[in-house]
Write a protein that holds these residues in place. Structure first.
Motif, PDB file in Angstrom:
ATOM      1  N   GLU A 128     -14.764  27.890  70.059  1.00  0.00           N
ATOM      2  CA  GLU A 128     -16.036  27.176  69.877  1.00  0.00           C
ATOM      3  C   GLU A 128     -16.942  27.446  71.066  1.00  0.00           C
ATOM      4  O   GLU A 128     -16.471  27.533  72.203  1.00  0.00           O
ATOM      5  CB  GLU A 128     -15.771  25.672  69.767  1.00  0.00           C
ATOM      6  CG  GLU A 128     -14.969  25.312  68.527  1.00  0.00           C
ATOM      7  CD  GLU A 128     -14.519  23.859  68.541  1.00  0.00           C
ATOM      8  OE1 GLU A 128     -14.996  23.095  67.694  1.00  0.00           O
ATOM      9  OE2 GLU A 128     -13.699  23.504  69.406  1.00  0.00           O
ATOM     10  N   LEU A 129     -18.213  27.576  70.804  1.00  0.00           N
ATOM     11  CA  LEU A 129     -19.201  27.658  71.889  1.00  0.00           C
ATOM     12  C   LEU A 129     -20.169  26.503  71.695  1.00  0.00           C
ATOM     13  O   LEU A 129     -21.292  26.674  71.227  1.00  0.00           O
ATOM     14  CB  LEU A 129     -19.915  29.017  71.861  1.00  0.00           C
ATOM     15  CG  LEU A 129     -19.081  30.218  72.311  1.00  0.00           C
ATOM     16  CD1 LEU A 129     -19.859  31.524  72.176  1.00  0.00           C
ATOM     17  CD2 LEU A 129     -18.577  30.058  73.750  1.00  0.00           C
ATOM     18  N   GLY A 161     -12.583  35.801  80.715  1.00  0.00           N
ATOM     19  CA  GLY A 161     -11.791  37.027  80.591  1.00  0.00           C
ATOM     20  C   GLY A 161     -10.303  36.885  80.782  1.00  0.00           C
ATOM     21  O   GLY A 161      -9.565  37.862  80.694  1.00  0.00           O
ATOM     22  N   GLN A 186     -19.516  21.046  76.982  1.00  0.00           N
ATOM     23  CA  GLN A 186     -19.309  21.657  78.298  1.00  0.00           C
ATOM     24  C   GLN A 186     -20.039  20.877  79.376  1.00  0.00           C
ATOM     25  O   GLN A 186     -21.016  20.189  79.104  1.00  0.00           O
ATOM     26  CB  GLN A 186     -19.828  23.111  78.282  1.00  0.00           C
ATOM     27  CG  GLN A 186     -19.282  23.960  77.154  1.00  0.00           C
ATOM     28  CD  GLN A 186     -17.779  24.164  77.216  1.00  0.00           C
ATOM     29  OE1 GLN A 186     -17.193  24.137  78.295  1.00  0.00           O
ATOM     30  NE2 GLN A 186     -17.159  24.368  76.070  1.00  0.00           N
ATOM     31  N   THR A 190     -22.051  28.789  78.497  1.00  0.00           N
ATOM     32  CA  THR A 190     -21.949  28.680  77.035  1.00  0.00           C
ATOM     33  C   THR A 190     -23.297  29.012  76.387  1.00  0.00           C
ATOM     34  O   THR A 190     -23.365  29.735  75.394  1.00  0.00           O
ATOM     35  CB  THR A 190     -21.482  27.254  76.637  1.00  0.00           C
ATOM     36  OG1 THR A 190     -20.227  27.022  77.251  1.00  0.00           O
ATOM     37  CG2 THR A 190     -21.348  27.118  75.127  1.00  0.00           C
ATOM     38  N   ASP A 247     -20.232  25.594  83.174  1.00  0.00           N
ATOM     39  CA  ASP A 247     -19.696  25.995  81.871  1.00  0.00           C
ATOM     40  C   ASP A 247     -20.747  25.823  80.769  1.00  0.00           C
ATOM     41  O   ASP A 247     -20.802  26.588  79.810  1.00  0.00           O
ATOM     42  CB  ASP A 247     -18.454  25.170  81.509  1.00  0.00           C
ATOM     43  CG  ASP A 247     -17.226  25.606  82.310  1.00  0.00           C
ATOM     44  OD1 ASP A 247     -17.365  26.543  83.120  1.00  0.00           O
ATOM     45  OD2 ASP A 247     -16.153  25.017  82.116  1.00  0.00           O
ATOM     46  N   CYS A 280     -10.389  31.875  71.517  1.00  0.00           N
ATOM     47  CA  CYS A 280     -11.412  32.571  72.293  1.00  0.00           C
ATOM     48  C   CYS A 280     -12.636  32.771  71.414  1.00  0.00           C
ATOM     49  O   CYS A 280     -12.562  32.632  70.189  1.00  0.00           O
ATOM     50  CB  CYS A 280     -10.891  33.909  72.833  1.00  0.00           C
ATOM     51  SG  CYS A 280     -10.520  35.145  71.584  1.00  0.00           S
ATOM     52  N   ARG A 323     -10.829  31.893  79.187  1.00  0.00           N
ATOM     53  CA  ARG A 323     -12.023  31.527  79.955  1.00  0.00           C
ATOM     54  C   ARG A 323     -12.285  32.636  80.966  1.00  0.00           C
ATOM     55  O   ARG A 323     -11.396  33.004  81.726  1.00  0.00           O
ATOM     56  CB  ARG A 323     -11.806  30.218  80.728  1.00  0.00           C
ATOM     57  CG  ARG A 323     -11.076  29.124  79.970  1.00  0.00           C
ATOM     58  CD  ARG A 323     -11.929  28.295  79.097  1.00  0.00           C
ATOM     59  NE  ARG A 323     -13.005  27.636  79.778  1.00  0.00           N
ATOM     60  CZ  ARG A 323     -13.692  26.622  79.248  1.00  0.00           C
ATOM     61  NH1 ARG A 323     -13.390  26.156  78.040  1.00  0.00           N
ATOM     62  NH2 ARG A 323     -14.698  26.081  79.887  1.00  0.00           N
ATOM     63  N   THR A 374     -10.704  22.759  72.327  1.00  0.00           N
ATOM     64  CA  THR A 374     -10.377  23.511  71.104  1.00  0.00           C
ATOM     65  C   THR A 374      -8.862  23.708  70.956  1.00  0.00           C
ATOM     66  O   THR A 374      -8.286  23.380  69.902  1.00  0.00           O
ATOM     67  CB  THR A 374     -11.063  24.897  71.083  1.00  0.00           C
ATOM     68  OG1 THR A 374     -12.454  24.733  71.356  1.00  0.00           O
ATOM     69  CG2 THR A 374     -10.899  25.561  69.734  1.00  0.00           C
ATOM     70  N   ALA A 375      -8.222  24.211  71.994  1.00  0.00           N
ATOM     71  CA  ALA A 375      -6.770  24.444  71.916  1.00  0.00           C
ATOM     72  C   ALA A 375      -6.021  23.112  71.768  1.00  0.00           C
ATOM     73  O   ALA A 375      -4.995  23.030  71.083  1.00  0.00           O
ATOM     74  CB  ALA A 375      -6.288  25.205  73.149  1.00  0.00           C
ATOM     75  N   LYS A 395      -9.446  23.602  78.152  1.00  0.00           N
ATOM     76  CA  LYS A 395     -10.400  22.997  79.086  1.00  0.00           C
ATOM     77  C   LYS A 395     -11.395  22.089  78.374  1.00  0.00           C
ATOM     78  O   LYS A 395     -11.748  21.035  78.877  1.00  0.00           O
ATOM     79  CB  LYS A 395     -11.154  24.066  79.874  1.00  0.00           C
ATOM     80  CG  LYS A 395     -11.990  23.434  80.961  1.00  0.00           C
ATOM     81  CD  LYS A 395     -12.357  24.380  82.060  1.00  0.00           C
ATOM     82  CE  LYS A 395     -13.103  23.627  83.177  1.00  0.00           C
ATOM     83  NZ  LYS A 395     -13.872  24.539  83.998  1.00  0.00           N
ATOM     84  N   SER A 423      -6.596  28.644  75.770  1.00  0.00           N
ATOM     85  CA  SER A 423      -7.885  29.312  75.591  1.00  0.00           C
ATOM     86  C   SER A 423      -8.118  30.398  76.634  1.00  0.00           C
ATOM     87  O   SER A 423      -7.474  30.435  77.683  1.00  0.00           O
ATOM     88  CB  SER A 423      -9.016  28.280  75.673  1.00  0.00           C
ATOM     89  OG  SER A 423      -8.973  27.606  76.916  1.00  0.00           O
TER      90      SER A 423
END
Ligand SMILES: Cc1cc2nc3c(=O)[nH]c(=O)nc-3n(C[C@H](O)[C@H](O)[C@H](O)COP(=O)(O)O)c2cc1C
Length: 165
Positions: free
Chosen positions: A116-117, A57, A122, A130, A126, A85, A55, A13-14, A10, A53
């Motif tokens: 990553e946070l 849970g 975002q 974050t 989101d 994650c 998101r 990262t992935a 989203k 990723s």
């Protein structure tokens, strides 16, 4: 060999992990697929690397959709699975709820590419979530949590193995 690298991402990262993996495998005919855009049939490939990723849970929806439609076919192709994650202590749980048992047990590799946070990456709700996750980690009273990061060395380790195939 014909290699599928398929990801659900989203906020990037992935996607970054999948792109770096693809770039590190110039000796293979790589198809890089964003699962939000295309859902390739794994049966058309000699090897598949599939992931995305977590998101809220669970796995980001395009990955869940792909596994529901193509999970069985994927199990018949040599494959590696990955997740991104923030809470690595939950990784085994996320793997278990994302990938059906047969798929996990037949995977050659089950890899964690970090998470990553990054508030700046975002949008909307989101961004707020974050911020909340970052402060929950930073204010953790037990001091057991640490801010996560992307793990390019894990991508390189998988690339090193796949390059020799
Ligand atoms: C709205 C939101 C919810 C998230 N929920 C979880 C979660 O439940 N568990 C977790 O470990 N990480 C969670 N994360 C962290 C993401 O897995 C991490 O940001 C990851 O790098 C996202 O990858 P992507 O950019 O490829 O989507 C969440 C992140 C966001 C922004």
């Amino acid at each position: 060999m014909k290699l599928l690298i398929a990801y659900a991402s989203k906020s990037g990262t992935a996607k970054k992990a999948a792109e770096e993996l693809a770039a590190a495998l110039p000796n293979h005919a790589v198809t890089l697929a964003d699962l939000a855009v295309q859902q390739p049939d794994p049966a058309a490939f000699d090897y598949a690397v599939v992931g995305g990723s977590i998101r809220m849970g669970k796995a980001y929806k395009p990955l869940r959709r792909y596994l529901a439609a193509h999970g069985k076919a994927l199990a018949d192709v040599p494959h590696a699975l990955f997740l991104c994650c923030a809470f690595s202590d939950q990784l085994e749980h996320y793997q278990a709820i994302t990938f059906p048992t047969a798929l996990r047990e037949s995977a050659e590799h089950l890899v964690y590419f970090g998470g990553e946070l990054d508030v700046a990456k975002q949008k909307g709700i989101d961004r707020l979530l974050t911020r909340m996750m970052r402060s929950a980690i930073q204010n953790d009273e037990d001091g057991e949590l640490a801010l996560p990061g992307y793990l390019p060395e894990h991508v390189r380790l998988l690339a090193d193995v796949l390059r020799k195939k």
